[in-house]
Design an enzyme around this catalytic site. Structure first.
Site: not given
Lengths: 601, 601
Positions: B439-441
């Site tokens: 998550y978050e890239g």
């Protein structure tokens, strides 16, 4: 749910084209078989895997065994599975005809295990039964064999390996379960065992533990441990069975492989557990260790199978899932999104999985082939196969396990956020495979076995044999222009291992075993990368020969080219990891510079 | 349950001795603070972590959120936690006084997150609220701020980041949720969002989504996306709240971080969802990306925290668990078993965990420090800090995540079979941490960001600044005889990165971005190892200075020596991994040799 969980084409390629399974039928013991009977057995396993196992992958995970009122309840499909396996003759696939087996090579029966475990590793019951029965037929009396083996092999009874105790995990010499001789030749058993897989359940009529215990007054350590058959229900002499005081004290709740209960068992809490000795007293550990290679091939196959199933799930997702545009067309927003398999990063993750899983399966079939030859050949051939097998075993157990964990992690990553959810099977496979670097000897134990024993036994004869074998393959590969660079790379890697050994051996000579073995796990990692490189080059040579001589078309053409390309991927991406490992292994800075207290602050 | 889940001593060392947090108070914005107020905030977080969070680690995992009758029920302790966090002022720790915050540096508030997530990462609620509120205070109208921010920061309302859609995971330019302008200046919202953490639950009075959507007729791609506040319950203008037609369509069942519901939300199914635009139309992605560094520091901290908790659990077990004898005393069966921490293999696993987790925390505090300076400094100082932060961010997000996964795996391995059971916390932490590289890239996205943007932006100014900073440290380290070899090694590693860049850049010049970025993930791995080596050498220099000037005794002496020894471990065991990576990255063989079909057969 992914519909493909292993590649039949790849299994056929390895068994018949690379390892020429049929050559084993030249030995008397396997002479009743041919390629067709081998394939029939694999088809039979695939049928069971497709119908009774794979559809219940998630269900078995969701409904883990529970212990209630002293009874362990497992998934209802387990009973059906055991029955089908017994009826198909697959529990006894590797057993001699005289015991009702099919007298099949380990090469085939271990691949049966591969198919079953790829379908649903949460139904890992029958391998344990085969292992237990094999201990009885190998070392037990005719009476024990006649009484126990038929019902084990037909799936009516469950077999277990009852080794581990709370205070003796990897250290079997510290086993304290006691065995007290009785006048009738039986023993009373008292003690506890932990982590006994399939150690109790309601899908069979009886549980037969092959249990290590120490006879009163036996020597300390490994030389005083004996092997016993300890059934859950024992015969009372009148044709009936009575409770044998093996109490299910607890069932472990685990992160994965939830379908198989791992039991905590207590024997003799009412002083009424009877054990029947297998073979001679004090020979328990030697007996167990003779079974260890087979058991470890089984664990390696389980790991390779789980990683393979995860790979095919990830591959399917990557081909179907559109996301973003190709990097060279980044700004073409009006174009449709491309399937993620077209992104180099995803492609690399998939190739990694393919290289690891097919490399792992290859080294395992190699090990199974050596196992078979060591069992049925004679003289030098037998001896050499046994030495090679012994040397390869730590790799065949650890590489699929350790690299399989990483491979499934990349399968999960391929799915992005979806991989972390229960909507897809990979999160379960990620949990399941994590046990494989632990059981049947942790990676650390395998590493000590490799560096501490296998590399140096009989004056280093085992690595000499292996290196000769690898050099033969290098010679073959060198005759093909486009394989020659990889053959040369492999030659350099062998040299790298020899250099590392040369820098380590002086520690042994100084008697500093601890220093010699302190980075054994890294040595195992390096050795494993090189062994699997050999396997990949071997596959590439076979593929190259097929391309040159068979004029393959369609899928066959793609398959063989894919093998050569994946070999190249392995050599370009995986083999360079040995560079850092070799530097570390030749380093003289030691771990003991750091004190326990420094770790804690 | 392990009682230690992070090292207060190490956190103090990093914040005050290495990164000199108090120096930030020279800036006007932070001038109300000093070392004492910083520590009070950390103590306050520790109290909440100790009392409301850590005791419920397993319980939160076991009782995952369920969606019933449109309502998501979460663990009862979540409500208590939100209230306590609000009352302690910790949700708004980093906010300006004018918004009711404590105006603390990110260095401190991110360490608050570290402590909380080490205690129980399944209660990851407040970081999302802070992030949402920060978007409003940064880009929203005064009216939006006044209405929403107080109740977000006091824990009455939950904030979320609502970005991801089913067809647009990593590719935000493909967001299709629509926003239609209404005469009153509001927008009607229609569409779906997936994986919205804390996207609905019953521990708060309202959920405030910061949501990306496309205004009708907006340009395609990233330039047409706007940001909206979309509450679950909206004000009706009479002081009451009415349902805003944000329907909880599903809650994902996940492998880990089970305490936080990941929601599938549907907006506008009854054509009655209203959104309030934040800032200017079409600026949604730029706004989000300005928050990205903060969000990614949060993810990195979560990963470092989980791995740290697992390390301390493994360490405790290794010190208490007897098993076998030391290798140089292998045959002394009459001696008692030794604690497993005395086996080199276990010692190496523990040192690996210590080196990874403390290295990860160090690079994260470095990033937070740069974040603070980039916010409050001016001119070149601000600009340079921002460039350095931007460059380090992919490492600060990915190194703790990727290496944290490996570190927790080693924690689990330290426990042997017990690590796989629910009797100890590591199996949960192993599951929990696996989301952080996603998550978050994802790591792949971070790698493209690093190599595709950060290394080359502004003529490569960011790496120039970083290398200058590292060279300064190398100069300092070189003044100590026993650190000089490591300073030299780091110099060689910087050269190694430059060599790799030199071999990659020609691909960009030829316009072949796909080739340039194809192994970006491996570049990120190599770059990360070197960045963390810099962090370790920096810690070692501080420890060395303390040893030479402070004449430390007792635990302090052990602590500083442990820092130097762990630095040595990192350089001897981890840094050599760059050798293989560099070889691979400079290799010209490409992944595209393997076709999609070859992967599938």
């Amino acid at each position: 749910m992914a519909t493909t969980y292993f590649s039949k084409r790849n299994l056929q390629f390895l068994l018949h084209e690379v390892f020429k399974a049929e050559e084993l039928t030249k030995y008397e013991y396997f002479s009743a078989h041919d390629r067709e009977t081998f394939n029939l057995v694999l088809d039979s396993a695939t049928y069971i895997a497709d119908t009774i196992m794979h559809p219940y992958l998630k269900d078995v995970d969701k409904n883990q065994p529970e212990l209630k009122n002293g009874q362990v309840t497992v998934h209802p499909k387990v009973k059906e599975y055991l029955k089908a396996m017994g009826e198909a003759g697959l529990i006894g696939a590797g057993f001699p005809f005289e015991h009702g087996g099919q007298q099949l090579p380990e090469m085939i029966s271990s691949c049966v295990g591969f198919i079953l475990m790829a379908a649903n590793n949460g139904m890992m019951y029958t391998g344990l039964t085969s292992g237990a029965a094999h201990l009885i037929t190998s070392f037990g009396s005719a009476q024990l064999s006649e009484f126990y083996v038929p019902k084990l092999l037909d799936g009516t009874w469950q077999g277990t390996m009852a080794l581990t105790e709370p205070q003796a995990g990897s250290s079997l010499s510290d086993v304290t379960t006691s065995a007290t001789p009785q006048p009738d030749g039986t023993y009373t058993i008292k003690g506890q065992k932990v982590f006994i897989s399939a150690g109790d359940h309601d899908a069979c009529e009886n549980i037969i533990h092959l249990m290590l215990a120490r006879i009163e007054g036996a020597p300390m350590g490994t030389k005083g441990i004996s092997l016993f058959v300890v059934p859950k229900y024992r015969p009372d002499g009148t044709g009936n069975f009575i409770d044998n005081d093996v109490v299910s004290t607890g069932v472990y709740h685990k992160m994965g492989q939830k379908g198989v209960p791992a039991m905590h068992l207590t024997m003799g809490s009412s002083d009424n557990t009877i054990g029947y000795i297998v073979g001679e007293p004090h020979q328990g550990l030697p007996y167990m260790f003779q079974m260890m290679n087979e058991a470890r091939i089984g664990v390696g196959m389980t790991a390779a199978a789980i990683a393979t199933a995860a790979y095919y799930a990830a591959l399917q997702y990557a081909r179907e899932r559109p996301q973003s545009r190709r990097l060279n067309e980044k700004n073409r927003l009006d174009s449709p999104q491309t399937a993620i398999i077209n992104h180099p990063d995803v492609r690399r993750m998939l190739l990694f999985q393919k290289a690891v899983t097919e490399g792992a399966l290859s080294v395992l079939i190699e090990a199974a082939r050596l196992y078979d030859i060591s069992e049925v050949a004679e003289g030098d051939e037998k001896e050499n196969a046994f030495l090679m097998l012994d040397l390869l075993m730590p790799v065949a157990k650890s590489y699929p396990s350790e690299m399989g964990v990483q491979s499934v992690s990349q399968s999960l990553q391929t799915f992005g956020g979806y991989g972390f959810t229960e909507d897809f099977p990979v999160e379960q496979l990620y949990r399941d495979i994590r046990i494989t670097p632990i059981y049947e000897g942790t990676t650390g134990i395998q590493a000590q076995d490799l560096l501490g024993r296998k590399m140096t036994m009989k004056g280093g004869k085992a690595p000499q044999l292996l290196f000769a074998e690898i050099n033969k393959l290098i010679g073959e590969a060198s005759t093909f222009d486009d394989l020659k660079p990889y053959a040369d790379q492999l030659t350099a890697e062998l040299k790298g291992i020899q250099d590392v050994m040369a820098s380590l051996v002086p520690h042994v000579q100084k008697g500093d075993i601890e220093r010699y073995l302190s980075d054994a796990t890294l040595f195992l990692e390096m050795f494993g990368i090189v062994v699997v490189a050999w396997q990949w080059l071997k596959q590439a040579v076979v593929a190259k020969q097929a391309l040159l001589t068979q004029n393959p078309q369609g899928d066959d053409l793609v398959f063989y080219e894919g093998k050569i390309h994946t070999m190249k991927f392995y050599f370009h991406y995986e083999v360079p990891k040995t560079l850092g490992l070799a530097v570390r292994l030749k380093d003289t800075e030691v771990l003991t510079i750091v004190s326990e207290k420094e770790l804690a602050l």
